[in-house]
Design a protein around this motif. Structure first.
Motif, short mmCIF file in Angstrom:
data_model
loop_
_atom_site.label_atom_id
_atom_site.label_comp_id
_atom_site.label_asym_id
_atom_site.label_seq_id
_atom_site.Cartn_x
_atom_site.Cartn_y
_atom_site.Cartn_z
N TYR A 199 -29.99 -18.11 37.49
CA TYR A 199 -30.96 -17.21 38.10
C TYR A 199 -31.07 -15.88 37.36
N LYS A 200 -30.03 -15.51 36.59
CA LYS A 200 -29.95 -14.16 36.02
C LYS A 200 -31.08 -13.85 35.06
N SER A 201 -31.37 -14.76 34.14
CA SER A 201 -32.40 -14.49 33.14
C SER A 201 -33.78 -14.30 33.76
N PRO A 202 -34.27 -15.21 34.62
CA PRO A 202 -35.58 -14.96 35.21
C PRO A 202 -35.60 -13.73 36.12
N LEU A 203 -34.51 -13.50 36.86
CA LEU A 203 -34.48 -12.36 37.77
C LEU A 203 -34.60 -11.04 37.01
N LEU A 204 -33.84 -10.89 35.93
CA LEU A 204 -33.89 -9.66 35.15
C LEU A 204 -35.27 -9.43 34.55
N SER A 205 -35.89 -10.51 34.11
CA SER A 205 -37.24 -10.39 33.54
C SER A 205 -38.25 -9.98 34.59
N THR A 234 -30.46 -18.51 46.64
CA THR A 234 -30.31 -17.30 47.45
C THR A 234 -30.50 -16.04 46.62
N SER A 235 -30.04 -16.06 45.38
CA SER A 235 -30.16 -14.87 44.52
C SER A 235 -31.63 -14.53 44.25
N LEU A 236 -32.44 -15.54 44.02
CA LEU A 236 -33.86 -15.30 43.78
C LEU A 236 -34.60 -14.97 45.07
N ALA A 237 -34.22 -15.64 46.16
CA ALA A 237 -34.86 -15.37 47.45
C ALA A 237 -34.63 -13.93 47.90
N ASN A 238 -33.47 -13.37 47.57
CA ASN A 238 -33.17 -11.98 47.95
C ASN A 238 -34.16 -10.99 47.34
N TYR A 239 -34.80 -11.37 46.25
CA TYR A 239 -35.78 -10.51 45.59
C TYR A 239 -37.20 -11.06 45.74
N GLU A 240 -37.37 -11.91 46.75
CA GLU A 240 -38.68 -12.47 47.09
C GLU A 240 -39.33 -13.22 45.93
N ILE A 241 -38.49 -13.91 45.17
CA ILE A 241 -38.98 -14.76 44.09
C ILE A 241 -38.97 -16.19 44.60
N GLU A 242 -40.14 -16.80 44.61
CA GLU A 242 -40.27 -18.14 45.16
C GLU A 242 -39.76 -19.18 44.17
N VAL A 243 -39.00 -20.14 44.68
CA VAL A 243 -38.52 -21.25 43.86
C VAL A 243 -39.25 -22.52 44.28
#
Length: 257
Positions: A199-205, A234-243
């Motif tokens: 999740y780290k790479s897409p989240l940081l971008s 959960t890590s992406l959902a916390n920042y409202e990023i849809e999976v």
């Protein structure tokens, strides 16, 4: 350019001698094992077997090649690109797949044995190239599958887009679906192997460009042929990023159009 005087008879003798020394036959009673000088991806010698079935002679890899693909978690049945590659390779060499996942070739007489042996060996080696696929190339195959899906549904996606973020770094995104009168812009990353760290790479971008693209939707398309880790979700959902799960593509693809 140097000129060489080859003795054809000598070359034939050398080749025949090499052939006898490097291709070994072992009689197991109901089948013959053929040990070849060619190596697989573990640098082990390739083995095939030859046996009689339905009044024909069969040369088979005994299921080894496709089982190795499974070991490498390369599922050719779920990948259009891999399926096409496999079928093209089989057709090129006249090789078939049995119900037991053997690669096999049938011959009518022993005179065909040398030619057909090398045909199936070449086929095995070419299919084994899929096992050499790097993680980057495997990811590329998944990217291409998503791209093909968008084309099938006439989704106007722009691929391989670079966006400079707040840090001044250029962030690469797999797809952008432009804003329309009814829908906001969608910025998409594809993740082939959604592990707990992936999740780290897409989240940081996404976070880097969020300030300047506050009206955009951020989406990750995850290949759940590989298990999706809970932390990834959960890590992406916390920042409202849809999976979006690849296995559910029929449910969400029309919503992207």
């Amino acid at each position: 350019m140097n000129s060489y005087n080859f003795n054809i008879d000598q070359l034939n003798q050398i080749y025949s001698k090499w052939n006898q020394e490097n291709i070994k036959l072992v009689d197991h009673g109901d089948f013959v094992e053929i040990i070849t000088p060619f190596v697989d991806n573990h640098h082990d010698l390739l083995h095939v077997v030859m046996y009689h079935k339905d009044n024909q002679i069969v040369i088979s890899d005994d299921g080894y090649t496709l089982n190795e693909l499974k070991t490498y978690e390369i599922d050719y049945k779920k990948s259009t690109k891999r399926q096409e590659f496999l079928n093209q390779t089989l057709n090129s060499f006249g090789v078939k797949i049995s119900l037991d996942s053997e690669l096999l070739i049938t011959i009518n007489s022993l005179e065909e044995y040398p030619t057909q042996l090398f045909r199936i060996l070449q086929c095995i080696i070419r299919i084994s190239d899929m096992m050499l696929t790097s993680r980057t190339n495997i990811t590329s195959i998944f990217f291409e599958e998503v791209s093909n899906l968008f084309e099938d549904y006439d989704i106007r996606a722009i691929s391989d887009v670079s966006i400079t973020g707040k840090t001044g770094n250029a962030n690469q995104f797999d797809f952008i679906i432009p804003r329309s009168k009814k829908k906001v812009e969608k910025i998409i990353k594809t993740i082939n192997n959604p592990t707990k760290e992936a999740y780290k790479s897409p989240l940081l971008s996404f976070l880097d460009i969020k300030e300047n693209r506050s009206n955009s939707e951020f989406i990750v398309i995850a290949n759940d042929d590989n298990k999706i880790d809970k932390k990834f979700l959960t890590s992406l959902a916390n920042y409202e990023i849809e999976v979006l799960r690849w296995s559910k593509k029929d449910d969400w693809v029309k919503e992207l159009a």
